[in-house]
Each structure stands twice: as structure tokens, then as C-alpha cells.
Enzyme design. Structure first.
Site, PDB file in Angstrom:
ATOM      1  N   GLU A  66      31.163 -72.448-119.551  1.00 14.72           N
ATOM      2  CA  GLU A  66      32.614 -72.317-119.375  1.00 14.72           C
ATOM      3  C   GLU A  66      33.432 -73.011-120.465  1.00 14.72           C
ATOM      4  OE1 GLU A  66      33.483 -73.577-115.373  1.00 14.72           O
ATOM      5  OE2 GLU A  66      32.986 -71.613-114.578  1.00 14.72           O
TER       6      GLU A  66
ATOM      7  N   GLU B 103      28.371 -66.771-111.852  1.00 15.62           N
ATOM      8  CA  GLU B 103      28.532 -67.638-110.682  1.00 15.62           C
ATOM      9  C   GLU B 103      29.464 -66.932-109.699  1.00 15.62           C
ATOM     10  OE1 GLU B 103      29.919 -71.524-111.846  1.00 15.62           O
ATOM     11  OE2 GLU B 103      28.502 -71.663-113.493  1.00 15.62           O
TER      12      GLU B 103
HETATM   13  C1  GAL Z   1      32.166 -73.595-112.261  1.00 22.96           C
HETATM   14  C2  GAL Z   1      31.110 -74.327-113.070  1.00 22.96           C
HETATM   15  C3  GAL Z   1      29.987 -74.803-112.200  1.00 22.96           C
HETATM   16  C4  GAL Z   1      30.510 -75.450-110.952  1.00 22.96           C
HETATM   17  C5  GAL Z   1      31.385 -74.472-110.233  1.00 22.96           C
HETATM   18  C6  GAL Z   1      31.920 -74.982-108.920  1.00 22.96           C
HETATM   19  O1  GAL Z   1      33.417 -73.607-112.881  1.00 22.96           O
HETATM   20  O2  GAL Z   1      30.592 -73.529-114.091  1.00 22.96           O
HETATM   21  O3  GAL Z   1      29.192 -75.720-112.921  1.00 22.96           O
HETATM   22  O4  GAL Z   1      31.210 -76.584-111.299  1.00 22.96           O
HETATM   23  O5  GAL Z   1      32.469 -74.143-111.049  1.00 22.96           O
HETATM   24  O6  GAL Z   1      32.746 -74.037-108.313  1.00 22.96           O
END
Ligand code: GAL
Length: 633
Positions: free
Chosen positions: A144, A315
Site C-alpha cells: 500500500e 485484501e
Molecule cells: C490494509 C493493510 C493491511 C492491514 C489492513 C487492515 O490497509 O494493507 O496490512 O493493515 O489494512 O484493514
């Protein structure tokens, strides 16, 4: 190939003897991908030059032997503490001149040469060791970029690199002074050495100075990523991915994407609604367990382009997150719906964050597919259901949409620097157009401002694009469909000055913006044919034709049938009306949808999504609460 599912896993968070059963449970749940390693630097290299790969070798074998495809990551988003002892000035510095401290992540400055070399060193160690590993099927670079407001840095390294960047761009200080208009307020420079970063000035810095700083900062991200990607290519032929974010606009994602094979993005529908949405409180309440029905789709469409057709959800929110102002539980079925929506928009993989909820540290309140005690959380059964349902399909093929929208990062920066009214936001303007198109049941492609070919589209919308480059100008000139531009389209030079020939500088549009005004939230300008302009209004003169007028007599839309320019920021009523007329004239069929229902067309299917706790019936299609339905086309 059918889309697949995965999850994000942190073997370093769990005892070794749990890894095998975790891997087996992932496979049994229908997951085929697992992403690892993106924050594991302190375990891979606990002290400078002291490497410990055994645990990672072991984890990779266990996950791979269980049948999982591994996405291995470079760990550069979380530099370990000892690196700061070595490079005390590697930290990012904010616009107040404050150094961001160690103790979370992303604390590095993209311009720090020492850190760049460290990041390449650890990347090389991993690439040499695992580049040909047969269990590793893809690589994620960093994590990110830009998250936690980390693109712009006001460090010493950034100040030095910015001067070099300006010198490379302008070559002569006179050229820079002229381009920026530095005669204003006696801001002229005698040499490049004198130029500082645009911060801590008494009042606003010169917008051209600020825009160049944003371009420079974006280039630093591009270079950082490019350096890692080029190095990785020496050691592996596996696809390289980055996981971008929702509504992070301070670097040019299209440009970063040029060095990668697949665009990933991290989709947190409920977190984004609470944390990154300008919708009002009623909307937020209505959709608190569903997410904004267009926000995910917008990013799916954006990242399909950033990834040149190849993209993943790296994710996916599986339950409540921990980081938004309010963190509700998704309505039953929404994890399935979000997964299907991504798949319908072309995701090759949907990977859930994370496999198991961590019992410690910052994200201990963030749900996973499993609870901290290893019992399945509600998201897991929904993932398994998606896996089973996927097997019904032979393939899900994308088709080019009939309607496209141009989205430009530079315009975002320009209007952040000079919004002219506190509510003017380029992202929101573009997003309003996108929302209106989607509410008409349309699938939308998102195009970069460098698009050379528009020929297969019927309708292109281009609100707020500050400057139209040559390639796009040529494409517009030969475009046979309808172009909808404005407000603010073609209103600046590339240096962010008002062009000599007054705006709009948009091919095919005759007219002049004589003046502009911004409106306070409780003021608006009604349009005779329905709907109103909010926030932004232009007084147009010298046009050859008026298509619509405002109640106060001012032109609302000027141009011809196939080249239209809007004088203001239309509300949803006006946008839906204008866009549906244009679509009908172009034989693009539309379906009027309620706020909570959205569709996505693929080659053989229409997918329907119900972002609501009640059943919705549209055009004879019955959609259960949080339901997904597909019909053959
Ligand atoms: C994302 C990040 C992850 C985790 C997640 C939690 O932004 O890539 O490592 O922190 O959020 O929602």
C-alpha cells in the site's frame, strides 16, 4: 481460467506447529492462494546482515506442500528499528516539518537514497533465494504505497531530490520562473538551489510549485517501485503485483502499474464508507453494514485499467475492521456479495484479510476469517460458498463497456491545491458521474488521461480534467460518440495557469468561461429541465449553441449533441437525466436502478447485487437481502 480465492497469512504471528493445520484448513475452505511476508523484515533480518531464512523456508514449504499458491512479498513497508539507527534521517517528514516516528509502519521517505538501497538489498536477498521457488506463484512489492499519508515527504532528502527533479524538467531558472509565474509576489528565484519544498509558507505557496512537488512525489513512488520491480525481474518470471488502496490519489497509479503485471487493491467497504466517504449521515446509516454500492466497483474498474486488464482484490474485508471511526459488522452475506462483485468486474483472485484475527498489537480488533482462537468467523463460510458457486462457471469473460469515464491523478492534485471552494473535490466530482452511470445499470470503463483510442465507446465522460494532452485531444477529435465534459475540464495549462485562450480548451466545444463562482452547501442553481448545480458554477459566453439553461437564465449545457459542456457540478437528478438521454440517443440500453441495487455485465452474464437488508425487485428480478444473482445474457 476461473477466479480463485485466497487469504493473507502471517506465519511469524503463530507457533510453527500451527502452520500445517492452518494451511490444510485454508485448502479445505476453498482458498488456493496465500500471501505472506509483507511485514516480516525484523524476523528475516533481526540485525543488520544477520539473516534468518529458516523459518520462512519452512513456512513456504508447508503452505506450498498443502497445495497453496504463494504470493511472496517484499517487506519494505515496515523497515525494522535497527535500520533507523543506521539511517536516522530515513524517516518521512510531514508538512508541519515533524518527523514521523518508528512504532507502526510506512515510516520511510521515498526520496531517501540510503533506504532505497536497503530496500533493494533485502529485495535482492529474497529474490535470489525464492525467485525460482516453485510454490511462489506471484510477488507483491511493498504494501500500500501512500497509505497513512506517506507519499509527500518534506525531508531533507526530498528537498535535495526535488531541486534535481526541477532542474531536469526546466533546465533554466528563467524557464521555471516563467512557467510558475514567479513574478507574482516577488517569488522569482536566482538559481535552483534556492527552491525549497512548498511548505510552512505564510499563506498558500504558488500552485505551480505545489503541483510540481506533487508530480515529483509521485515520481518518487514510481521510481521506488520501478527499482524493486527491475531487480525482481532478474530473478523471477512470476507476475509482480502491488496492493493499492481505496481513494488514495497522491501518486499516479497508472504510471506505477506500467512496471507491474497485476494491480491488486485492498477493499474494505465498511471501513471506507465510515472513513473515506463524503456521503451524508443518512446514507452512512443506510449502508453501514453494506458499504457504498459504487465505491468498490469504482476501484475495481480503476484497477482493471491500472493493471492493464489484470487485477486482484489482494485484501477483502471479512468482518469488522479496527481503523474506521465506527466499525460495524457486515450484514450476513455481504462478504459473499463483495467477492462476487469483484469477480464480476474481472478480479482474477479475491484474497481475504486476514486468515486469523491477531490477538496482539494494533489490529487485534480487526476480524479475520477465523477468530483469534481458530474458530471460524462468519466470513469464512461465505468464502467457501463463493468457491463452490464459482465451480458452476466455465469462465467469466470481461467485455469492453460502452461508456467510459476519464480519471486523472494530476487533476486531483490540481484541484486539491486550488479547490476555489472548500467543497470542491475532483474525486467526488468524478465519483458523482460514475454513481449516476451505475444507477442507470451501466458497466463503466475507467480510462487514463493518456488514452489514445476512444473508438469503441459510445459515451465518454470527462468532468474536471484540468488539461487535455495531445494524445487524448487527437482521440477526442476522431471520436464518433458523445463526449460530456465540464465543469472545469480543459481549464488550465500543464503548468497550472489559465490558458491564453480562455477555457474550456476541449476539442469540439466552442465557448468561453467568462467567470466562475463556488457555492456554499445550502445554495444551488436550478436547471430548467430538472436537477441543479451545486458547489461550482461557470458563466459561459461565446457559445454557438445552448442545450440547456438554468432557471436564472444562464447556460447549463452548451455545445452540440455529441460534444456537450456542463457549466456546473450537477446533482444526481440532473446527471441521471442528462446521461440517460445521451445513452438512449446512442442506443446504449439503460436500466433505472434503486440506490441499493447495482449490476455488472460480463460477456455471458448480468450480475445483480442488492446492497440492502430487504428484498429488492427490479425488472422482474427478485434479489434477496445482501443477495447476488446472475442471469445469462
Ligand atoms: C490494509 C493493510 C493491511 C492491514 C489492513 C487492515 O490497509 O494493507 O496490512 O493493515 O489494512 O484493514
Amino acid at each position: 481460467m476461473l477466479p480463485e480465492l485466497g487469504s493473507c497469512y502471517y506465519p511469524e504471528h503463530w507457533p510453527k506447529d500451527q502452520w500445517k493445520s492452518d494451511a490444510e484448513q485454508m485448502v479445505a475452505s476453498g482458498l488456493t492462494w496465500v500471501r505472506i511476508g509483507e511485514f516480516a523484515w525484523s524476523r528475516i533480518e533481526p540485525k543488520e546482515g544477520e539473516y534468518n531464512f529458516q523459518w520462512l523456508d519452512h513456512a513456504i514449504s508447508i503452505l506450498g506442500e498443502a497445495g497453496l499458491n504463494i504470493v511472496m512479498s517484499t517487506p519494505t513497508a515496515a523497515p525494522p528499528r535497527w535500520l533507523l539507527d543506521k539511517w536516522p534521517d530515513m524517516s518521512i517528514v510531514d508538512s508541519q516539518g515533524k518527523t514521523r516516528k518508528f512504532g507502526s509502519r510506512r515510516h520511510y521517505c521515498f526520496s531517501h537514497e540510503g533506504y532505497l538501497q536497503e530496500s533493494l538489498r533485502i529485495t535482492k536477498m529474497l529474490a535470489e533465494r525464492y525467485g525460482k521457488n516453485t510454490y511462489i506463484k506471484a510477488w507483491q512489492l511493498d504494501n500500500e504505497y501512500g497509505c497513512h499519508d506517506t507519499t509527500l515527504s518534506y525531508s531533507k532528502s526530498a528537498a535535495i531530490a526535488f531541486k534535481d527533479w526541477l532542474f531536469a524538467k526546466y533546465k533554466s531558472i528563467d524557464v521555471l520562473n516563467e512557467a510558475w509565474g514567479n513574478v507574482f509576489w516577488s517569488m522569482e528565484y536566482n538559481n535552483f538551489e534556492q527552491i525549497d519544498l512548498p511548505y510552512l509558507t505564510v499563506t498558500n505557496a504558488n500552485p505551480s510549485h505545489e503541483l510540481d512537488f506533487k508530480r515529483f512525489s509521485s515520481d518518487q513512488v514510481i521510481n521506488f517501485n520501478h527499482s524493486q520491480a527491475s531487480l525482481m525481474r532478474i530473478y523471477t518470471d512470476k507476475p509482480l503485483i502491488h496492493n493499492y488502496m481505496g481513494r488514495i490519489t497522491d501518486f499516479d497509479h497508472y504510471a506505477v502499474g506500467q512496471d507491474l503485471d497485476i494491480a491488486g487493491w485492498d477493499s474494505y467497504p465498511l471501513g471506507f464508507l465510515e472513513d473515506r466517504s463524503n456521503q451524508d449521515e443518512d446514507f452512512k446509516k443506510q449502508f453501514m453494514r453494506f458499504g457504498d454500492p459504487d465505491f468498490q466497483a469504482f476501484h475495481h474498474d480503476l484497477y482493471r485499467t491500472v493493471g492493464k486488464g489484470r487485477w486482484w482484490v489482494m485484501e477483502q474485508q471479512p468482518g469488522p475492521v479496527n481503523w474506521a471511526p465506527f466499525n460495524p459488522e457486515p450484514a450476513a452475506g455481504m462478504v459473499r456479495l463483495w467477492s462476487w462483485e469483484a469477480i464480476a468486474h474481472g478480479a482474477e483472485v479475491v484474497s481475504y484479510f486476514r486468515w486469523r484475527q491477531a490477538p496482539f498489537a494494533q489490529e487485534q480488533m480487526h476480524a479475520g476469517l477465523q477468530r483469534p482462537d481458530g474458530i471460524a468467523a462468519p466470513g469464512l463460510a461465505q468464502a467457501t460458498q463463493v468457491d463452490k458457486e464459482l465451480k458452476e462457471f466455465k469462465g467469466i469473460q470481461q467485455v469492453q463497456s460502452k461508456v467510459a469515464l476519464v480519471f486523472d491523478y494530476e487533476s486531483c492534485w490540481a484541484w486539491e491545491i486550488q479547490p476555489q471552494g472548500k467543497d470542491f473535490s475532483y474525486f467526488e466530482l468524478v465519483y458523482d458521474y460514475y454513481k449516476a452511470l451505475r444507477s442507470l445499470g451501466l458497466s463503466v470503463d475507467i480510462l487514463p488521461p493518456t488514452q489514445k483510442d476512444l473508438s469503441d465507446y459510445k459515451v465518454i465522460v470527462m468532468p474536471g480534467l484540468m488539461h487535455i494532452d495531445k494524445a487524448l485531444e487527437l482521440a477526442i477529435e476522431s471520436f464518433k460518440g458523445v463526449l460530456i465534459a465540464g465543469p472545469r475540464t480543459g481549464s488550465k495549462t500543464a503548468n497550472m495557469n489559465i490558458p491564453k485562450q480562455l477555457p474550456p480548451i476541449v476539442p469540439g466545444i466552442e465557448g468561453t468561461v467568462a467567470s466562475v463562482e463556488t457555492l456554499r452547501p445550502n445554495a444551488s442553481i436550478a436547471i430548467e429541465a430538472g436537477g441543479k448545480f451545486n458547489c461550482w458554477m461557470e458563466n459561459l459566453i461565446n457559445y454557438n449553441n445552448i442545450i440547456e439553461r438554468c432557471n436564472d437564465g444562464r447556460p447549463a449545457i452548451i455545445g452540440k449533441k455529441n460534444r456537450q459542456y456542463l457549466a456546473g457540478w450537477p446533482d444526481q437528478e440532473a446527471l441521471k437525466r442528462i446521461l440517460s438521454d445521451v445513452c438512449l440517443a446512442q442506443n446504449v440500453s439503460i436500466t433505472q436502478l434503486p440506490d441499493c441495487v447495482r449490476v455488472r455485465d460480463t460477456l455471458k452474464h448480468r450480475f445483480w447485487f442488492n446492497y440492502s437488508e430487504t428484498e429488492s425487485i427490479v425488472g422482474g428480478i427478485k434479489l434477496p437481502p445482501s443477495g447476488v444473482i446472475w442471469e445469462s445474457l
